[in-house]
Structures are given as C-alpha cells and as structure tokens.
Design an enzyme around this catalytic site. Sequence first.
Site, short mmCIF file in Angstrom:
data_model
loop_
_atom_site.label_atom_id
_atom_site.label_comp_id
_atom_site.label_asym_id
_atom_site.label_seq_id
_atom_site.Cartn_x
_atom_site.Cartn_y
_atom_site.Cartn_z
N ASP A 1 -44.08 -29.43 80.36
CA ASP A 1 -44.15 -29.42 81.65
C ASP A 1 -44.48 -27.86 82.41
O ASP A 1 -44.26 -27.20 81.65
CB ASP A 1 -42.88 -29.84 82.51
N ARG B 1 -51.01 -37.10 82.66
CA ARG B 1 -49.82 -37.81 82.28
C ARG B 1 -50.02 -39.04 81.44
O ARG B 1 -49.12 -39.93 81.51
CB ARG B 1 -49.12 -38.28 83.59
N ARG C 1 -43.87 -42.33 81.41
CA ARG C 1 -43.04 -43.47 81.82
C ARG C 1 -43.78 -44.90 81.80
O ARG C 1 -43.40 -45.78 81.61
CB ARG C 1 -42.35 -43.18 83.03
N TYR D 1 -42.55 -24.42 93.51
CA TYR D 1 -41.38 -24.91 93.05
C TYR D 1 -40.22 -23.83 93.03
O TYR D 1 -38.99 -24.27 93.50
CB TYR D 1 -41.52 -25.59 91.62
N ARG E 1 -37.35 -41.61 75.21
CA ARG E 1 -36.66 -40.83 76.12
C ARG E 1 -35.16 -41.14 76.20
O ARG E 1 -34.21 -40.60 76.32
CB ARG E 1 -37.46 -40.99 77.68
O1 CP3 Z 1 -50.06 -35.00 81.05
C1 CP3 Z 1 -49.09 -35.28 80.01
O2 CP3 Z 1 -49.10 -36.33 79.49
C2 CP3 Z 1 -48.65 -34.01 79.57
C3 CP3 Z 1 -46.97 -33.72 79.96
C4 CP3 Z 1 -47.09 -33.39 81.42
C5 CP3 Z 1 -45.98 -33.64 82.20
N1 CP3 Z 1 -46.09 -32.91 83.26
C6 CP3 Z 1 -44.79 -34.44 81.75
C7 CP3 Z 1 -43.71 -34.93 82.70
C8 CP3 Z 1 -47.92 -32.54 82.40
C9 CP3 Z 1 -49.29 -31.83 82.31
C10 CP3 Z 1 -47.13 -32.07 83.48
C11 CP3 Z 1 -47.43 -31.28 84.50
C12 CP3 Z 1 -46.89 -31.13 85.71
N2 CP3 Z 1 -45.55 -31.18 85.98
C13 CP3 Z 1 -47.44 -30.91 87.12
C14 CP3 Z 1 -49.00 -30.89 87.22
C15 CP3 Z 1 -49.67 -31.96 87.28
C16 CP3 Z 1 -49.53 -32.71 88.38
O3 CP3 Z 1 -49.17 -33.80 88.40
O4 CP3 Z 1 -50.26 -32.43 89.56
C17 CP3 Z 1 -46.45 -30.93 88.01
C18 CP3 Z 1 -46.51 -30.70 89.52
C19 CP3 Z 1 -45.06 -31.03 87.19
C20 CP3 Z 1 -43.90 -31.04 87.88
C21 CP3 Z 1 -43.22 -32.29 87.39
N3 CP3 Z 1 -42.60 -32.44 86.39
C22 CP3 Z 1 -42.64 -33.14 88.77
C23 CP3 Z 1 -42.84 -33.05 89.90
C24 CP3 Z 1 -41.92 -33.98 87.92
C25 CP3 Z 1 -41.23 -35.27 88.50
C26 CP3 Z 1 -41.97 -36.31 89.26
C27 CP3 Z 1 -42.34 -37.39 88.22
O5 CP3 Z 1 -43.61 -37.43 88.02
O6 CP3 Z 1 -41.27 -37.87 87.69
C28 CP3 Z 1 -42.01 -33.67 86.40
C29 CP3 Z 1 -41.29 -34.38 85.49
C30 CP3 Z 1 -42.17 -35.12 84.18
N4 CP3 Z 1 -43.25 -34.23 83.70
C31 CP3 Z 1 -42.22 -36.24 83.76
C32 CP3 Z 1 -43.31 -36.36 82.89
C33 CP3 Z 1 -43.62 -37.53 81.71
C34 CP3 Z 1 -41.33 -37.52 83.91
C35 CP3 Z 1 -40.05 -37.17 83.40
C36 CP3 Z 1 -39.33 -38.57 83.07
O7 CP3 Z 1 -38.72 -38.85 84.09
O8 CP3 Z 1 -39.56 -39.12 81.95
#
Ligand code: CP3
Length: 345
Positions: A75, A25, A29, A152, A38
């Site tokens: 994602d 990540r 944010r 999911y 964003r």
């Molecule tokens: O790592 C990186 O910088 C690359 C981008 C990336 C995102 N999601 C961006 C994102 C990667 C590799 C992921 C993977 C991801 N997404 C996983 C596996 C990794 C882990 O954390 O275990 C999972 C389970 C998800 C599913 C997901 N996407 C969730 C549960 C959420 C919401 C929770 C949260 O963290 O806000 C997202 C949204 C998400 N994916 C955001 C980002 C930057 C936040 C979005 C925002 O509000 O701007």
Amino acid sequence: MISDARLLKALRLEPVDRPPIWFMRQAGRYLPEYRALRAQAGSFRTLLQTPTLAAQVSLQPVSRFGLDAVILFSDILTIPDAMGLDFQVQEGSGVRLGRPVRTAEDAARLPCLDMSRDLDYVLETIERLRGTLAGQVPLIGFAGSPWTLACYMIEGCGGDFPTARAMVYREPALLEGLLEHLTQAVSEYLCAQARAGADCLMVFDTWGGLLTAADYRRFSLAFLHRIVATLRPTGKPVILFTLGIGDWLPQLMDTGAAAVGLDWRCDPRRSRFLAQEKRVALQGNLDPFCLFAPPDRVSQLTKALLQSFGSEPGYIFNLGHGIRPDTPLEAVSAMVAAVQHFGSS
Ligand code: CP3
C-alpha cells in the site's frame, strides 16, 4: 529474458505482438481467493506485513488471468506507517492514520527512514516474488507521490482532504517541508525496491488533481520530477499516474518518466498524439465502471478502447483507476480475453 516481456518492451516504445495488460488493484477484494487469504490472515495489515502472504496475494490475479505484470501487493501508506503514523484499514470506512501531522512540531518529529530496517517486509516480499517469478513476468514496485501521502498524513483519513488543501494556503512552507521529507523517503523507497528486484516503478499521485494548475506544479509535479531524476541511475522505467490530470498531461510527460497513466476521463486519441510527440508510453484507461456491463459489452468496450489507442508502440492496457471490490469476475475475464486476443481475429 525479462527485458523481452511485453510490458518492458512497451515502456521502451518497442513493438509488441499485442498490448500488455495489468490493472490497478488487480490483487484485491473482487477476487474470492484474496478474500479467503485476508480472512485467514485476520487483517489487511497482517496480509501486507507478512512477506509469504503478500507474495502469494501479488500472484493471485496473474495466476487466474495470465496477466502481463505482477504488481507488488502493498500500500502507499506503508511510508507514513513506518514514520509512526499508525496506518489502519477499517472495514467499510476506508483508511485511518492514528497520528496526523498538523503542526511544525508534528512534522519535526517525523523520522528519516532506514529502508532495510523500517520497510524490510516490503523488500522481502519483492525478493520472494523475484525468486518465484524467475524472470518470467515483470514485477512492478510502487509508492505514493509526496503530495498524495501528505494528504493522508495531514488529514488522518481519506475523503476530500479539507485540512491538507487548506494547508496549501494557510501554511505553504510547512507543507513544502513535509513534501521535501517525503520526496527523500519515496525516492529511497523506490531505489530499494529496484535493488530488491522490481523491474518497473510506479508512482501514484492519486490526489494531484485536487490542486490548481499553479499549485500542482509547485506541490506535486516539482517533486515527481525529482523522484524520476533520482531513479534514473537504477535504469528501471518509471510510470507516473495523476488522477484527474486534465490539462497538465503534457507537463507530466516532460518529467522523464517512461510512461504516464491516464484516468478514464482522458481522451485516448488526444493523449496518444501528445505522447508520440513527447516519446513516452501511455497506460490506461478503461473506466472501472465499464466492468458492470454484461460481458459481451465489456468485450466490445475493451476492443473499442484498444482501437482508439491505435497500434503504434508504447501502449499498456489498464483501467483508468483501481478495480472496484464489487466487480463481477466474468466482466474481468471478458476484458482480459479481449486484450489477449486483440489483433489475432
Ligand atoms: O494494485 C494492486 O493490486 C497492488 C496493491 C495496492 C493496494 N493499494 C492494496 C490495497 C496498491 C497499488 C495500492 C495503492 C493505493 N493505496 C493508492 C493509490 C492508488 C489509487 O487507488 O489511487 C491509495 C490512494 C491507497 C490508499 C488506500 N489503501 C485506501 C484509500 C484504502 C481503502 C479504500 C479501499 O479501497 O478499501 C486502502 C486499502 C487497500 N489497499 C486495499 C487493498 C487491496 C483494501 C484492503 C482490504 O480491505 O482488503
């Protein structure tokens, strides 16, 4: 040459001047420039689906900190979304899929994806990044594991996945059918990412740790094995990460992956001992909550972790899970500097 990049050398178990660093990540944010872009895009979905913006976000953390890898900004839920499940991210309440898969009829309706039609925006982001990076910094592509995606898709949201976990016992055959379908999609998706220009591929098995040992083997590990085997002809190294891997670390190392990612609970010395025996690289595992310590302490904790992994080849510095959105930037800078200067003083 990209093959001389620290990350790719570490994945081949070759010596490097210092461990490569990137973190899960890293584009997110906690970065003010991410929040600004964003807000400009209007939604996470638009950011994700607009290749010029997604490419720009992918580069933000690397420009700011000089990291050793770019991870594609995307994602894991792009696959369920492309299958028609309607992925939404809601401010404050996490992710939602509008049409969960609960019955055999729901599962039968899931389409087989055509990557260049259904996930073209992801492949275009990779192509753009490949052009901009010009072989200077390696690019990591990724996907979710079939089990994690199924969690999911069955539940329709995050949390502790009661419906998905009950399905393991209530309807194992239905679950296996869904996992088969997802294994094909994930394999094709990662092959397409490799062709588009990803240098390395990572699979996030974020919810594998919810399963019993026997069920982990049957419902997650077996499919990870197949994905790694399908990717072998691409020649791209694969990193596997199961959150909460615990006792099954040796089995994950036997999948043929180049590296395994460790969460913050794994013991570095014990993991290293196993990894050396199995000839795989390790990635991890600073506790993301460490970054709430004062910067000096972050620096000490980072150095201590590097020391416990030791100086043998095959180690990639990372966090033990994704960076928290409220992480202070000074702490991130302290962590990065500690890795970048490691061994030089
Ligand atoms: O790592 C990186 O910088 C690359 C981008 C990336 C995102 N999601 C961006 C994102 C990667 C590799 C992921 C993977 C991801 N997404 C996983 C596996 C990794 C882990 O954390 O275990 C999972 C389970 C998800 C599913 C997901 N996407 C969730 C549960 C959420 C919401 C929770 C949260 O963290 O806000 C997202 C949204 C998400 N994916 C955001 C980002 C930057 C936040 C979005 C925002 O509000 O701007």
